[in-house]
Design a protein around this motif. Structure first.
Motif, PDB file in Angstrom:
ATOM      1  N   ALA A 123       0.809  -1.223   0.000  1.00 25.15           N
ATOM      2  CA  ALA A 123       0.000   0.000   0.000  1.00 25.15           C
ATOM      3  C   ALA A 123       0.836   1.263   0.000  1.00 25.15           C
ATOM      4  CB  ALA A 123      -0.930  -0.007   1.211  1.00 25.15           C
ATOM      5  N   SER A 124       2.076   1.193   0.468  1.00 28.74           N
ATOM      6  CA  SER A 124       2.932   2.383   0.533  1.00 28.74           C
ATOM      7  C   SER A 124       3.654   2.662  -0.784  1.00 28.74           C
ATOM      8  CB  SER A 124       3.970   2.227   1.658  1.00 28.74           C
ATOM      9  OG  SER A 124       3.338   2.060   2.907  1.00 28.74           O
ATOM     10  N   VAL A 125       3.592   1.729  -1.714  1.00 31.42           N
ATOM     11  CA  VAL A 125       4.277   1.895  -2.997  1.00 31.42           C
ATOM     12  C   VAL A 125       3.332   2.568  -3.979  1.00 31.42           C
ATOM     13  CG1 VAL A 125       5.446   0.708  -4.891  1.00 31.42           C
ATOM     14  CG2 VAL A 125       5.678  -0.151  -2.549  1.00 31.42           C
ATOM     15  N   LYS A 126       3.632   3.792  -4.339  1.00 32.06           N
ATOM     16  CA  LYS A 126       2.756   4.564  -5.210  1.00 32.06           C
ATOM     17  C   LYS A 126       2.837   4.055  -6.643  1.00 32.06           C
ATOM     18  CE  LYS A 126       3.048   8.716  -2.354  1.00 32.06           C
ATOM     19  NZ  LYS A 126       3.387  10.156  -2.295  1.00 32.06           N
ATOM     20  N   GLY A 127       1.679   4.041  -7.300  1.00 30.61           N
ATOM     21  CA  GLY A 127       1.621   3.625  -8.689  1.00 30.61           C
ATOM     22  C   GLY A 127       0.821   4.611  -9.504  1.00 30.61           C
ATOM     23  N   SER A 128       0.216   4.130 -10.570  1.00 32.79           N
ATOM     24  CA  SER A 128      -0.615   4.974 -11.427  1.00 32.79           C
ATOM     25  C   SER A 128      -2.090   4.777 -11.073  1.00 32.79           C
ATOM     26  CB  SER A 128      -0.356   4.658 -12.895  1.00 32.79           C
ATOM     27  OG  SER A 128      -1.144   5.476 -13.730  1.00 32.79           O
ATOM     28  N   LEU A 129      -2.665   3.646 -11.486  1.00 35.20           N
ATOM     29  CA  LEU A 129      -4.036   3.300 -11.082  1.00 35.20           C
ATOM     30  C   LEU A 129      -3.952   2.385  -9.864  1.00 35.20           C
ATOM     31  CD1 LEU A 129      -5.775   2.743 -14.547  1.00 35.20           C
ATOM     32  CD2 LEU A 129      -5.996   4.685 -13.006  1.00 35.20           C
ATOM     33  N   GLY A 130      -3.741   3.003  -8.733  1.00 33.13           N
ATOM     34  CA  GLY A 130      -3.588   2.283  -7.483  1.00 33.13           C
ATOM     35  C   GLY A 130      -2.211   2.500  -6.891  1.00 33.13           C
ATOM     36  N   PRO A 131      -2.106   2.123  -5.611  1.00 36.80           N
ATOM     37  CA  PRO A 131      -3.110   1.413  -4.810  1.00 36.80           C
ATOM     38  C   PRO A 131      -4.248   2.327  -4.357  1.00 36.80           C
ATOM     39  CG  PRO A 131      -1.211   1.951  -3.459  1.00 36.80           C
ATOM     40  CD  PRO A 131      -0.868   2.376  -4.849  1.00 36.80           C
ATOM     41  N   PHE A 132      -5.483   1.816  -4.392  1.00 33.67           N
ATOM     42  CA  PHE A 132      -6.641   2.526  -3.855  1.00 33.67           C
ATOM     43  C   PHE A 132      -7.575   1.513  -3.210  1.00 33.67           C
ATOM     44  CE2 PHE A 132      -7.663   1.496  -8.260  1.00 33.67           C
ATOM     45  CZ  PHE A 132      -8.937   0.968  -8.182  1.00 33.67           C
ATOM     46  N   GLY A 133      -8.227   1.940  -2.120  1.00 36.90           N
ATOM     47  CA  GLY A 133      -9.115   1.029  -1.407  1.00 36.90           C
ATOM     48  C   GLY A 133      -9.427   1.543  -0.028  1.00 36.90           C
ATOM     49  N   LEU A 134      -9.338   0.656   0.974  1.00 38.51           N
ATOM     50  CA  LEU A 134      -9.688   0.976   2.354  1.00 38.51           C
ATOM     51  C   LEU A 134      -8.497   0.775   3.281  1.00 38.51           C
ATOM     52  CD1 LEU A 134     -13.143  -0.873   2.613  1.00 38.51           C
ATOM     53  CD2 LEU A 134     -12.781   1.585   2.252  1.00 38.51           C
ATOM     54  N   LEU A 135      -8.381   1.659   4.248  1.00 37.23           N
ATOM     55  CA  LEU A 135      -7.470   1.475   5.378  1.00 37.23           C
ATOM     56  C   LEU A 135      -8.339   1.173   6.586  1.00 37.23           C
ATOM     57  CD1 LEU A 135      -5.044   4.493   4.803  1.00 37.23           C
ATOM     58  CD2 LEU A 135      -4.681   2.108   4.138  1.00 37.23           C
ATOM     59  N   VAL A 136      -8.260  -0.051   7.079  1.00 34.06           N
ATOM     60  CA  VAL A 136      -9.131  -0.483   8.174  1.00 34.06           C
ATOM     61  C   VAL A 136      -8.287  -0.775   9.402  1.00 34.06           C
ATOM     62  CG1 VAL A 136     -10.760  -1.439   6.510  1.00 34.06           C
ATOM     63  CG2 VAL A 136      -9.068  -2.938   7.556  1.00 34.06           C
ATOM     64  N   LEU A 137      -8.955  -0.802  10.565  1.00 30.58           N
ATOM     65  CA  LEU A 137      -8.254  -0.976  11.843  1.00 30.58           C
ATOM     66  C   LEU A 137      -7.002  -0.093  11.868  1.00 30.58           C
ATOM     67  CD1 LEU A 137      -8.694  -4.814  12.363  1.00 30.58           C
ATOM     68  CD2 LEU A 137      -9.984  -2.975  13.449  1.00 30.58           C
ATOM     69  N   ALA A 138      -7.229   1.173  11.505  1.00 27.64           N
ATOM     70  CA  ALA A 138      -6.136   2.134  11.395  1.00 27.64           C
ATOM     71  C   ALA A 138      -6.085   3.020  12.636  1.00 27.64           C
ATOM     72  CB  ALA A 138      -6.327   2.999  10.150  1.00 27.64           C
ATOM     73  N   SER A 139      -4.888   3.417  13.012  1.00 28.92           N
ATOM     74  CA  SER A 139      -4.707   4.320  14.143  1.00 28.92           C
ATOM     75  C   SER A 139      -4.609   5.752  13.637  1.00 28.92           C
ATOM     76  CB  SER A 139      -3.440   3.953  14.912  1.00 28.92           C
ATOM     77  OG  SER A 139      -2.289   4.137  14.095  1.00 28.92           O
ATOM     78  N   GLU A 140      -4.789   6.690  14.544  1.00 23.16           N
ATOM     79  CA  GLU A 140      -4.596   8.094  14.197  1.00 23.16           C
ATOM     80  C   GLU A 140      -3.130   8.293  13.800  1.00 23.16           C
ATOM     81  OE1 GLU A 140      -5.482  12.533  16.076  1.00 23.16           O
ATOM     82  OE2 GLU A 140      -5.485  10.753  17.358  1.00 23.16           O
TER      83      GLU A 140
END
Length: 401
Positions: free
Chosen positions: A266-283
């Motif tokens: 998820a930390s590796v930036k691309g073109s079309l993505g990554p996109f979606g949900l970040l769940v059980l995430a902390s502030e």
């Protein structure tokens, strides 16, 4: 069945009978999981009275994939989403043989045809055996079993979610492992795979509904959703992509989706993505489990990769934080890309493309717990993505009788 010198049963490689089904000769049949060396076996037994059983001369099926645990064998109609009784056969059904691979702890299945006179199952052409083929779930999901619910005419799948915590932590919390939410299961229209979806009864636990529509997620953006208990929630979201021309090229060697998700988390930036949900995430996102898509330009088609990235799910480094992934068979030029995630404190069950790909994650955050857990939508790609529709609910605690 008691191992004896006469039946030569190896008790360490002989277990887990299937649901019995009735053949055209009015004899009952069951399959037992076994192996000879690395040849996985679905040994077939028959009985007239359900008490006295004898072994068939040939197994129902076999393949060089190691020991087969928890075999399951059942018919699925070629049309519609209903289930059928395990004894049904004919031109309007296909058969599914699922085995739990002891070597890798994965639940794999093939789709094929069953000759109920010769008692031989044959996978369809193109149906691959073992880990390289189809799986019920590409995360932590094992020892599954289906049954036919004749009241609602559906086939229900249940499975076991293994642990990701250390043995020492398991002892501290006093339990280990849990059943997944039951899923309805049926044959996809392509007849090449199964589709799974949480049973509708789970929706009775929904409360505190929030919704969003036609929201543009620009590249690099993160949106928080408040109003739901993010540690115990049900989230459904659909994404719309307009411009596919800037999709990254899928290299021919990128054939392992889990490895690809690990390399391109998820930390590796691309073109079309990554996109979606970040769940059980902390502030501040020190902890988060990312469930997301990437879109690639393949040979004469666009390829969708679905990932569940646990690499930052917890600050407790003793946990298993493996990243999971699978390729999702969906034509995104003509269909929106959907994702549903059921979140329950340490469990994230995600369903991509209406249930064509399922990934279950087991995570133990140290910060993102109870009221401190947060829910986000994100787009770390360079191209904008639109949220066509998002619905989320807090989930009440089930009452178990």
């Amino acid at each position: 069945m008691q191992p004896t010198a006469q039946n030569q049963i190896n008790s360490s490689s002989f277990r887990d009978p299937t649901t019995a089904w009735l053949g055209p000769d009015n004899k009952w049949r069951v399959v037992i999981g076994s192996k000879v060396d690395q040849l996985g076996l679905a040994i077939l037994y028959k009985s007239k009275d359900f008490v006295n059983w004898y072994q068939s001369k040939t197994p129902l099926h076999s393949a060089n994939t190691g020991m087969w645990e928890c075999p399951d064998f059942y018919p699925v109609p070629i049309h519609g989403q209903n289930g059928v009784d395990s004894s049904l056969n004919g031109p309007y059904v296909k058969h599914v043989l699922k085995v739990s691979l002891d070597n890798t702890r994965h639940d794999c299945y093939t789709i094929g045809s069953y000759d109920n006179v010769k008692d031989i199952y044959k996978p369809d052409e193109g149906s691959v055996e073992g880990d390289s083929g189809l799986r019920y779930d590409y995360g932590k999901y094992y020892a599954s079993k289906t049954f036919f619910d004749d009241f609602k005419n559906r086939r229900i799948l249940t499975g076991w979610i293994n642990e990701s915590s250390s043995v020492a932590d398991d002892i501290k919390k006093g339990w280990s492992g849990v059943h997944a939410i039951p899923r309805k299961i049926w044959l996809a229209r392509s007849r090449k795979q199964l589709v799974q979806w949480p049973v509708t009864e789970i929706e009775k636990l929904r409360t505190n509904h929030i919704s969003l529509a036609n929201k543009l997620l620009k590249g690099g953006s993160v949106i928080e959703f408040s109003g739901v208990t993010a540690a115990q929630a049900d989230v459904e979201v659909s994404f719309e992509i307009k411009d596919f021309e800037k999709a990254e090229v899928l290299e021919p060697s990128w054939t392992n989706p889990q490895l690809l998700c690990t390399r391109m988390g998820a930390s590796v930036k691309g073109s079309l993505g990554p996109f979606g949900l970040l769940v059980l995430a902390s502030e501040g996102l020190k902890e988060r489990t990312a469930v997301f898509f990437r879109i690639f330009k393949g040979h004469n088609k666009y390829v969708v990769l679905m990932c569940s990235d646990q690499s930052r799910s917890s600050l407790n480094q003793d946990n298993d934080m493996t990243t999971y992934g699978a390729f999702l068979d969906v034509d995104i030029r003509h269909h929106k890309l959907s994702l549903r995630s059921l979140i329950d404190h340490s469990i994230v069950e995600s369903f991509g493309g209406g249930g064509k790909v399922c990934i279950t994650s087991r995570v133990y955050p140290t910060l993102a717990i109870n009221k401190a857990a947060r829910l986000y939508a994100f787009n770390y790609g360079s191209q904008s993505i639109k949220i066509s529709k998002l619905n989320a609910w807090s989930m009440k605690t089930a009452k178990i009788n």
